[in-house]
Write an enzyme that holds these catalytic residues in place. Structure first.
Site, PDB file in Angstrom:
ATOM      1  N   GLY A 181       0.790  -1.218   0.000  1.00 51.10           N
ATOM      2  CA  GLY A 181       0.000   0.000   0.000  1.00 51.10           C
ATOM      3  C   GLY A 181       0.818   1.262   0.000  1.00 51.10           C
ATOM      4  N   SER A 207       6.273 -12.243  -3.829  1.00 48.08           N
ATOM      5  CA  SER A 207       5.210 -12.292  -4.830  1.00 48.08           C
ATOM      6  C   SER A 207       5.414 -11.216  -5.876  1.00 48.08           C
ATOM      7  CB  SER A 207       3.843 -12.073  -4.159  1.00 48.08           C
ATOM      8  OG  SER A 207       3.555 -13.083  -3.247  1.00 48.08           O
ATOM      9  N   ARG A 208       4.696 -11.374  -6.949  1.00 51.08           N
ATOM     10  CA  ARG A 208       4.571 -10.279  -7.894  1.00 51.08           C
ATOM     11  C   ARG A 208       3.486  -9.344  -7.377  1.00 51.08           C
ATOM     12  NH1 ARG A 208       7.724 -11.512 -12.089  1.00 51.08           N
ATOM     13  NH2 ARG A 208       8.138 -13.702 -12.550  1.00 51.08           N
ATOM     14  N   ALA A 209       3.345  -8.183  -8.029  1.00 56.06           N
ATOM     15  CA  ALA A 209       2.400  -7.177  -7.573  1.00 56.06           C
ATOM     16  C   ALA A 209       0.978  -7.725  -7.554  1.00 56.06           C
ATOM     17  CB  ALA A 209       2.470  -5.960  -8.484  1.00 56.06           C
ATOM     18  N   THR A 211      -2.014  -5.363  -6.034  1.00 52.72           N
ATOM     19  CA  THR A 211      -2.696  -4.109  -6.357  1.00 52.72           C
ATOM     20  C   THR A 211      -1.712  -2.964  -6.540  1.00 52.72           C
ATOM     21  OG1 THR A 211      -2.993  -3.663  -3.986  1.00 52.72           O
ATOM     22  CG2 THR A 211      -4.768  -4.819  -5.119  1.00 52.72           C
ATOM     23  N   SER A 212      -0.414  -3.244  -6.483  1.00 51.93           N
ATOM     24  CA  SER A 212       0.598  -2.188  -6.566  1.00 51.93           C
ATOM     25  C   SER A 212       1.256  -2.188  -7.944  1.00 51.93           C
ATOM     26  CB  SER A 212       1.668  -2.403  -5.490  1.00 51.93           C
ATOM     27  OG  SER A 212       2.426  -3.561  -5.773  1.00 51.93           O
ATOM     28  N   THR A 216       8.296  -7.101  -5.067  1.00 52.48           N
ATOM     29  CA  THR A 216       9.735  -7.329  -4.994  1.00 52.48           C
ATOM     30  C   THR A 216      10.208  -8.221  -6.147  1.00 52.48           C
ATOM     31  OG1 THR A 216       9.811  -7.032  -2.602  1.00 52.48           O
ATOM     32  CG2 THR A 216      11.607  -8.276  -3.593  1.00 52.48           C
ATOM     33  N   ASP A 269      -7.571  -6.915  -1.774  1.00 52.19           N
ATOM     34  CA  ASP A 269      -6.545  -7.592  -0.968  1.00 52.19           C
ATOM     35  C   ASP A 269      -7.024  -7.545   0.479  1.00 52.19           C
ATOM     36  OD1 ASP A 269      -4.259  -8.877  -0.223  1.00 52.19           O
ATOM     37  OD2 ASP A 269      -2.940  -7.139  -0.400  1.00 52.19           O
ATOM     38  N   SER A 277      -2.010 -15.346   2.958  1.00 54.69           N
ATOM     39  CA  SER A 277      -1.050 -15.278   1.859  1.00 54.69           C
ATOM     40  C   SER A 277       0.374 -15.129   2.381  1.00 54.69           C
ATOM     41  CB  SER A 277      -1.402 -14.104   0.942  1.00 54.69           C
ATOM     42  OG  SER A 277      -0.373 -13.842   0.015  1.00 54.69           O
TER      43      SER A 277
END
Length: 510
Positions: A181, A207-209, A211-212, A216, A269, A277
Site C-alpha cells: 500500500g 510475490s509479484r504485484a 494491487t501495486s 519485490t 486484498d 497469503s
C-alpha cells in the site's frame, strides 16, 4: 478423476498461441461432433484428457475457421499444463461436479468454513478445477472481515499443504514482508543484503504485484533471474547465504499465485487473505522468524493505527497457532518511499542505496536500515537498540553491496534496468510547500502507464512532504514504454491533479 469416455472420437490438438494468463481455455468448432453429442455450449466447463493427463477447462465455441470440426484448440496455459506433444490425441467430456463450489456458495451466504472445506477449495483451485469467475467468487466471499480467526488459520494451513515446502535444517531462517500500500518502499533487496552480510540465512521469496505497480519479484526481475527451482534456491542459499526469488517458481503456496492473479483484476486484498497469503508463503519457504512491516497512512493500505493494531493482532494469533516466531513493525505510510514507482525505477533506487550514491533516496536508506536493524535484534545478532547502527555500518562499508552482487551473480547475473522512452513531467505552477501526496493515485497512475507488466513504466517522484517547491519545478514524471500508455496515464493525471498538493507560501509581512 473421471476419464473421458472411450466412445468419443479423439480430437487433434492445435496450439492456438493465445495467452489467457492462468485461465485454461479450449476452442471447439460449433460443428464438432463432441459439442453436439455432449451438449456443450459456450463457457461450459469440460474435462480434457490426453495420455493420462487431465485438466478442467472453459470452452469457447468457434464459428469461423480457427479450428476445424475434428480439432481442439488450446490456449497457451492449457497446452503447457497438458504437456502436449504434436502427435497427441485428446478426448473431451463432462467433468465430475466440483463439490467444493458448494462451500464457496455457503461462504457467500455467511456460513463459516472448517479446515476440510477450505482445504478442498484450495486444492481444487490449485488443480485448475476453478474458472476465474469461481476464484473471484471465493475471494469476494472472504473479503472485508468475513473470515474468522479460525478460518484464517485454516486457510493458511490449506495453502501451505497444497504446495511444496522447504526445510533448511537450521535453527533460524529469517524473513520479512511488507503488507504494501506504499508506493516504492523496495526495502527487501537492501535488507536481505544487509542481513546476509551479517551472517544470517535469508531465502527471500516474494510475490509479484497484487494491487501495486511492482512487487519485490517484479523489481528484482529487471536486475537478475528470479525464477529459481528448489535445487537452485538451495544451492544459492548454501553458497551466498540468501536469495531474492519469485515464490511462484518453486511452487511454494501455489494457490497464492492463482489467487493473486484474480485479486489484481478485482483490486482486492482483504485482511484475512492477506494474512493467509503472507504466512503461508513464509512457512512454506522454511522461515522460522518473520518480521512484518505495516505502513500506516491516510492513503496507504492500512489507514489508521487502530487498523494496524487489529491487523498486527491477527498476524500474531495466526502465527502463534502455526508455530512461527513473528515481530510486527508499524511504520510511517504517509508518503512514497524512494523516488521510483514501478519495477525499473524502484530497482534504480535500490542500486543507488546499496552503492551509497549521493543521489540515493535517504528515506529508502533509513527505512531499510530500520527494518534490517529490527531483524538483527530479533535474531539476537545484536543487543536491543543497536541493530539499526549495525545495518548502517554494513551499508557504508560496502559489504551489503558486495552481498547483493554475489546473490545476483549466483542467480544468473546482474542486469541493467531498462529505461522508458516516453515521459511526461508534471510541474508546479506556483511556489509552495508539499502538504500531501496521495499514495493510491500515484499507484494508479503508475499502473496506467504500464507497470508492472512494462518493467520500465511507472512514476518518478522527487519531492517529499515539507519540501519547498518553486514555480516550474518538477513534481513527478510519468515513464511509459509506449505513447498510448503515456497518454492514458497523463489523461488520468489531468483529472486528479491533486496527487501532489502544495500549501501556498505565506504572504510576506509588511
Amino acid at each position: 478423476m473421471i476419464l473421458a469416455p472411450e466412445r468419443m472420437a479423439p480430437l487433434e490438438p492445435l496450439r492456438i498461441g493465445i495467452d489467457t494468463r492462468q485461465e485454461l481455455i479450449i476452442y471447439l468448432h460449433a460443428d464438432c461432433p463432441v459439442c453436439r453429442s455432449e451438449g456443450f455450449s459456450a463457457l461450459s466447463r469440460v474435462l480434457v484428457s490426453s495420455n493420462g493427463q487431465h485438466i478442467i477447462a472453459t470452452l469457447n465455441i468457434v464459428t469461423g475457421d480457427l479450428v476445424s470440426s475434428g480439432q481442439i484448440g488450446l490456449s497457451e496455459p492449457a497446452w503447457k499444463r497438458l504437456a502436449l506433444k504434436p502427435d497427441a490425441h485428446i478426448r473431451v467430456s463432462h467433468p465430475a461436479p466440483v463439490q467444493s463450489l458448494s462451500y464457496v456458495r455457503a461462504k457467500v451466504f455467511g456460513h463459516a468454513l472448517d479446515q476440510q472445506q477450505l482445504q478442498s477449495i484450495i486444492e481444487d483451485i490449485v488443480d485448475g478445477r476453478y474458472a476465474d469467475v469461481h476464484v473471484a467468487a471465493f475471494i469476494t466471499a472472504c473479503g472485508a472481515d468475513n473470515l474468522s480467526l479460525q478460518e484464517i488459520t485454516a486457510l493458511t494451513r490449506a495453502m501451505i499443504q497444497a504446495g511444496d515446502t522447504l526445510d533448511w535444517e537450521l535453527p533460524m531462517v529469517i524473513d520479512k514482508h511488507c503488507v504494501g500500500g506504499l508506493p516504492g518502499n523496495r526495502t527487501s533487496p537492501i535488507v536481505v543484503s544487509i542481513l546476509t552480510a551479517c551472517g544470517l540465512t535469508v531465502p527471500k521469496t516474494s510475490s509479484r504485484a497484487i494491487t501495486s505497480p511492482a512487487g519485490t519479484a517484479d523489481t528484482m526481475e529487471v536486475l537478475t533471474n528470479v525464477c529459481l527451482n528448489r535445487g537452485q534456491m538451495k544451492d544459492i542459499v548454501t553458497r551466498v547465504g540468501g536469495c531474492l526469488a519469485w515464490g511462484g517458481s518453486v511452487r511454494l503456496s501455489p494457490a497464492d499465485d492463482l489467487l493473486i492473479q484474480v485479486e489484481r483484476a478485482l483490486d482486492i486484498d482483504s485482511e484475512g487473505q492477506l494474512v493467509a497469503s503472507v504466512l503461508s508463503k513464509k512457512i512454506a519457504a522454511g522461515a522460522t522468524h518473520v518480521l512484518i512491516d505495516i505502513p500506516v497512512g491516510p492513503s496507504a493500505k492500512v489507514r489508521s493505527r487502530a487498523s494496524a493494531d487489529k491487523l498486527a493482532d491477527t498476524f500474531r494469533q495466526v502465527a502463534a497457532e502455526l508455530g512461527l516466531s513473528i515481530r510486527l513493525l508499524c511504520t510511517d505510510g504517509s508518503q512514497p518511499i524512494g523516488c521510483g514507482i514501478g519495477p525499473a525505477l524502484e530497482a534504480l533506487d535500490v542500486l543507488a542505496v546499496l552503492q551509497s550514491k549521493p543521489e540515493a533516496p535517504l528515506d529508502l536508506r533509513n527505512r531499510a536500515c530500520l527494518v534490517a536493524g529490527a531483524m538483527l535484534e530479533m535474531a539476537d545478532v545484536t543487543a536491543p537498540g543497536l541493530g539499526e547502527a549495525m545495518a548502517r555500518e554494513k551499508l557504508e562499508s560496502g559489504e551489503a553491496w558486495d552481498k547483493f552482487q554475489a546473490i545476483c551473480m549466483a542467480q544468473g547475473g546482474l542486469k541493467r534496468p531498462p529505461v522508458a522512452p516516453y515521459r511526461y513531467n508534471l510541474t508546479a505552477r506556483d511556489a509552495g510547500i508539499v502538504s500531501a501526496i496521495d499514495n493510491r493515485l500515484l499507484s494508479k497512475i503508475a499502473k496506467l502507464a504500464g507497470a508492472p507488466v512494462d518493467p520500465a513504466a511507472g512514476v518518478h517522484i522527487p519531492v517529499k512532504l515539507g519540501d519547498r517547491i518553486e514555480p516550474n519545478e518538477i513534481l513527478l514524471s510519468i515513464h511509459a514504454e509506449s505513447s498510448g500508455e503515456l497518454n492514458y496515464a497523463v489523461g488520468y493525471l489531468e483529472q486528479h491533479i491533486n496527487v501532489v498538493q502544495l500549501q501556498p507560501l505565506s504572504e510576506p509581512g509588511p
